[in-house]
Design a protein around this motif. Structure first.
Motif, PDB file in Angstrom:
ATOM      1  N   GLY A   1       1.130  -0.956  -0.121  1.00  0.00           N
ATOM      2  CA  GLY A   1       0.088  -0.140  -0.356  1.00  0.00           C
ATOM      3  C   GLY A   1       1.077   1.154  -0.081  1.00  0.00           C
ATOM      4  O   GLY A   1       1.764   1.168  -0.452  1.00  0.00           O
TER       5      GLY A   1
ATOM      6  N   GLY B   1       0.100   6.725   3.513  1.00  0.00           N
ATOM      7  CA  GLY B   1      -1.365   6.418   4.207  1.00  0.00           C
ATOM      8  C   GLY B   1      -1.510   5.759   5.461  1.00  0.00           C
ATOM      9  O   GLY B   1      -2.029   5.653   6.127  1.00  0.00           O
TER      10      GLY B   1
ATOM     11  N   LEU C   1      -5.720  13.546  -4.954  1.00  0.00           N
ATOM     12  CA  LEU C   1      -4.646  12.637  -3.750  1.00  0.00           C
ATOM     13  C   LEU C   1      -5.720  11.865  -2.861  1.00  0.00           C
ATOM     14  O   LEU C   1      -5.313  10.871  -2.620  1.00  0.00           O
ATOM     15  CB  LEU C   1      -4.100  14.114  -3.258  1.00  0.00           C
ATOM     16  CG  LEU C   1      -3.619  13.050  -2.238  1.00  0.00           C
ATOM     17  CD1 LEU C   1      -1.895  12.636  -2.603  1.00  0.00           C
ATOM     18  CD2 LEU C   1      -3.035  14.518  -0.733  1.00  0.00           C
ATOM     19  N   ALA C   2      -6.816  12.574  -2.993  1.00  0.00           N
ATOM     20  CA  ALA C   2      -7.482  11.216  -1.840  1.00  0.00           C
ATOM     21  C   ALA C   2      -8.409  10.331  -2.649  1.00  0.00           C
ATOM     22  O   ALA C   2      -8.319   9.055  -2.100  1.00  0.00           O
ATOM     23  CB  ALA C   2      -9.485  11.951  -1.646  1.00  0.00           C
ATOM     24  N   ALA C   3      -8.424  10.407  -3.578  1.00  0.00           N
ATOM     25  CA  ALA C   3      -8.514   9.149  -4.941  1.00  0.00           C
ATOM     26  C   ALA C   3      -7.672   8.036  -4.866  1.00  0.00           C
ATOM     27  O   ALA C   3      -7.567   6.885  -5.139  1.00  0.00           O
ATOM     28  CB  ALA C   3      -8.921   9.458  -6.332  1.00  0.00           C
TER      29      ALA C   3
ATOM     30  N   GLN D   1      -5.449   7.810  -2.634  1.00  0.00           N
ATOM     31  CA  GLN D   1      -5.439   7.074  -1.373  1.00  0.00           C
ATOM     32  C   GLN D   1      -6.574   5.636  -0.997  1.00  0.00           C
ATOM     33  O   GLN D   1      -6.130   4.903  -0.301  1.00  0.00           O
ATOM     34  CB  GLN D   1      -5.314   7.795   0.188  1.00  0.00           C
ATOM     35  CG  GLN D   1      -4.331   8.879   0.004  1.00  0.00           C
ATOM     36  CD  GLN D   1      -3.162   8.201   0.519  1.00  0.00           C
ATOM     37  OE1 GLN D   1      -3.218   7.342   1.502  1.00  0.00           O
ATOM     38  NE2 GLN D   1      -2.016   8.670   0.228  1.00  0.00           N
ATOM     39  N   GLY D   2      -7.539   6.289  -1.370  1.00  0.00           N
ATOM     40  CA  GLY D   2      -8.585   4.987  -1.313  1.00  0.00           C
ATOM     41  C   GLY D   2      -8.294   3.886  -2.271  1.00  0.00           C
ATOM     42  O   GLY D   2      -8.281   2.728  -1.818  1.00  0.00           O
ATOM     43  N   GLY D   3      -7.843   4.423  -3.642  1.00  0.00           N
ATOM     44  CA  GLY D   3      -7.504   4.250  -4.212  1.00  0.00           C
ATOM     45  C   GLY D   3      -6.200   3.172  -3.998  1.00  0.00           C
ATOM     46  O   GLY D   3      -6.766   1.290  -4.778  1.00  0.00           O
TER      47      GLY D   3
ATOM     48  N   LEU E   1      -5.308   1.589  -0.795  1.00  0.00           N
ATOM     49  CA  LEU E   1      -6.083   1.229   0.282  1.00  0.00           C
ATOM     50  C   LEU E   1      -6.668   0.084  -0.169  1.00  0.00           C
ATOM     51  O   LEU E   1      -6.373  -1.376   0.482  1.00  0.00           O
ATOM     52  CB  LEU E   1      -6.222   1.701   1.610  1.00  0.00           C
ATOM     53  CG  LEU E   1      -7.474   1.375   2.909  1.00  0.00           C
ATOM     54  CD1 LEU E   1      -6.294   0.387   3.179  1.00  0.00           C
ATOM     55  CD2 LEU E   1      -8.077   1.842   3.395  1.00  0.00           C
ATOM     56  N   LEU E   2      -7.774   0.285  -1.173  1.00  0.00           N
ATOM     57  CA  LEU E   2      -8.174  -0.596  -1.731  1.00  0.00           C
ATOM     58  C   LEU E   2      -7.988  -1.776  -3.031  1.00  0.00           C
ATOM     59  O   LEU E   2      -8.098  -3.432  -2.468  1.00  0.00           O
ATOM     60  CB  LEU E   2      -9.777  -0.029  -2.818  1.00  0.00           C
ATOM     61  CG  LEU E   2     -10.963   0.413  -1.677  1.00  0.00           C
ATOM     62  CD1 LEU E   2     -11.504   0.825  -2.722  1.00  0.00           C
ATOM     63  CD2 LEU E   2     -11.600  -0.678  -0.476  1.00  0.00           C
TER      64      LEU E   2
ATOM     65  N   ALA F   1     -11.079   4.303  -9.452  1.00  0.00           N
ATOM     66  CA  ALA F   1     -10.175   5.472  -8.706  1.00  0.00           C
ATOM     67  C   ALA F   1      -9.843   7.045  -8.656  1.00  0.00           C
ATOM     68  O   ALA F   1     -10.290   8.379  -9.490  1.00  0.00           O
ATOM     69  CB  ALA F   1      -9.773   4.996  -7.343  1.00  0.00           C
TER      70      ALA F   1
ATOM     71  N   ALA G   1     -13.786   4.304  -2.824  1.00  0.00           N
ATOM     72  CA  ALA G   1     -12.052   4.655  -2.551  1.00  0.00           C
ATOM     73  C   ALA G   1     -12.254   6.521  -2.357  1.00  0.00           C
ATOM     74  O   ALA G   1     -11.405   6.704  -1.487  1.00  0.00           O
ATOM     75  CB  ALA G   1     -10.964   4.201  -3.942  1.00  0.00           C
TER      76      ALA G   1
ATOM     77  N   GLN H   1     -13.158   6.571   1.416  1.00  0.00           N
ATOM     78  CA  GLN H   1     -11.548   6.029   2.004  1.00  0.00           C
ATOM     79  C   GLN H   1     -10.608   7.227   1.718  1.00  0.00           C
ATOM     80  O   GLN H   1     -10.405   6.918   3.062  1.00  0.00           O
ATOM     81  CB  GLN H   1     -11.087   4.885   0.793  1.00  0.00           C
ATOM     82  CG  GLN H   1     -12.333   3.072   2.039  1.00  0.00           C
ATOM     83  CD  GLN H   1     -11.929   3.590   3.069  1.00  0.00           C
ATOM     84  OE1 GLN H   1     -10.818   3.952   4.033  1.00  0.00           O
ATOM     85  NE2 GLN H   1     -13.643   3.477   3.769  1.00  0.00           N
ATOM     86  N   GLY H   2     -10.195   7.640   0.831  1.00  0.00           N
ATOM     87  CA  GLY H   2      -9.386   8.432   1.023  1.00  0.00           C
ATOM     88  C   GLY H   2      -9.389   9.484   1.186  1.00  0.00           C
ATOM     89  O   GLY H   2      -9.238  10.599   2.021  1.00  0.00           O
TER      90      GLY H   2
ATOM     91  N   LEU I   1     -10.184   9.739   4.811  1.00  0.00           N
ATOM     92  CA  LEU I   1      -8.472   9.309   5.748  1.00  0.00           C
ATOM     93  C   LEU I   1      -7.770  11.413   5.890  1.00  0.00           C
ATOM     94  O   LEU I   1      -7.449  11.364   6.603  1.00  0.00           O
ATOM     95  CB  LEU I   1      -7.574   8.326   5.137  1.00  0.00           C
ATOM     96  CG  LEU I   1      -6.530   8.776   5.267  1.00  0.00           C
ATOM     97  CD1 LEU I   1      -5.799   8.105   7.022  1.00  0.00           C
ATOM     98  CD2 LEU I   1      -5.044   7.828   4.700  1.00  0.00           C
ATOM     99  N   LEU I   2      -7.996  11.678   4.393  1.00  0.00           N
ATOM    100  CA  LEU I   2      -7.319  13.138   4.361  1.00  0.00           C
ATOM    101  C   LEU I   2      -8.448  14.271   5.260  1.00  0.00           C
ATOM    102  O   LEU I   2      -7.870  14.653   6.092  1.00  0.00           O
ATOM    103  CB  LEU I   2      -7.183  13.561   2.793  1.00  0.00           C
ATOM    104  CG  LEU I   2      -6.613  12.480   2.134  1.00  0.00           C
ATOM    105  CD1 LEU I   2      -6.418  13.807   0.527  1.00  0.00           C
ATOM    106  CD2 LEU I   2      -5.025  13.411   3.022  1.00  0.00           C
TER     107      LEU I   2
END
Lengths: 214, 214
Positions: free
Chosen positions: A120, A124, A179-181, A183-185, A187-188, A201, B180, B183-184, B187-188
């Motif tokens: 990962g 994050g 950036l959030a996409a 991060q989430g991408g 993690l998944l 994402a 995603a 999730q991201g 976290l942010l």
């Protein structure tokens, strides 16, 4: 180098400790070793003696450079964000076109696939583990994300200046969404051991940026 | 209830342990107490004696219901995904229009703002901490995200069936992108103690879905 040199923090710059070249190399080895251990076992799962042993240094050497584990972790956060950014070069320096955004996405996907999507995102993972349990480090974590977001933000602003994006595009918000996409991408993708979530994402976030194309 | 009742796992359903009503309540209290401790201090920061003390049960009671810490954590993952989904009702049951997607986003933002964006996502935190360090639990974590993604996926499929989205829309990919982004964004938002990242991330993902409007 102190951790605060590497991340933007408010207030005056701290006095830079004067170490010899050999001292700087030792300090670097300690940080790099701690970063590798923490990446694999988490902060809670990594003790100072673990770091000592893996870096082949004495306790007094570690405490010469770091007052306590928190200071070492602070250096690891700064190290990991610089590593992450270095690993995404030259993309991050010129995220100022749609092809450049897609090349960045493809490089991240390829990077995940090289190690079967295990591991990962180092930033994050640190953020998720530390943000509530080590409150003094929340500022370092926020600074790490800011540091990573800055080139994304700069690229999108250039796209707006160049007329690639419409004047109304809120490039700061778009940079945060990208950036959030990511991060989430990540993690998944890590949990599913597949690059598809990261791809989906990032494609959605870049596709949304495209809705602001001039 | 065994953890595997609550998350979709392949293979035959496990035998359901027969506990009395009082036994089920005790088991529930242990899981809920462990979930609360882990949410605040992480899995590594929560010991079986911590759970014992906080739930006011004996060690033998805990080990009556859970063979070891891994089994207890497995039950906590299942509990947290059900809590997350319950907390997002009735939205998750009818994510079949753009107003419904925005109402879901607004409910998540309001929920984060109620506790000053501290805490983040219980599932995301568990996933980030455990996915590499407790390999046997990776399947449970993947199942937890699948369980959460299922109603998002179902809502988007209905939108396509109803002609709200074009036939070419890859609703599975869009559902993953939405999850995603959440999730991201969470976290942010947790690190920055601001709901803006969650808002930006969710808006981008929903805006991308809108690019497939019929």
């Amino acid at each position: 180098m102190t951790p605060t040199d590497a991340v933007s923090t408010p207030g005056p710059a701290p006095a830079r400790p004067r170490h010899t070249a050999a001292g700087r190399r030792t300090r670097e080895r300690i940080v790099k070793t701690a970063a590798d251990l923490i990446f694999r076992k988490g902060v809670a799962g990594t003790s100072i003696p673990d770091v000592q042993q893996a870096a082949r240094v004495s306790a007094s050497q570690i405490y010469h450079y770091f007052a306590d584990k928190t200071e070492l972790v602070r250096a690891v956060i700064a190290h990991q964000v610089e590593q992450t950014i270095a690993g995404q070069q030259p993309h991050l320096d010129r995220l100022d076109s749609f092809p450049a955004l897609r090349a960045w996405r493809d490089a991240m996907i390829a990077s995940q696939e090289r190690h079967d999507c295990a591991g990962g995102c180092a930033i994050g993972s640190l953020a998720s583990e530390l943000v509530e349990t080590y409150e003094p480090l929340r500022g370092d974590l926020a600074a790490a994300f800011d540091r990573w977001e800055a080139p994304i933000r700069a690229g999108l602003r250039r796209m707006r200046q160049d007329g690639v994006l419409v004047a109304e595009a809120d490039t700061d918000q778009l940079a945060t969404a990208l950036l959030a996409a990511v991060q989430g991408g990540l993690l998944l993708s890590q949990v599913r051991r597949s690059s598809e979530p990261l791809r989906a994402a990032a494609e959605a976030a870049i596709g949304y940026v495209e809705s602001f194309a001039a």
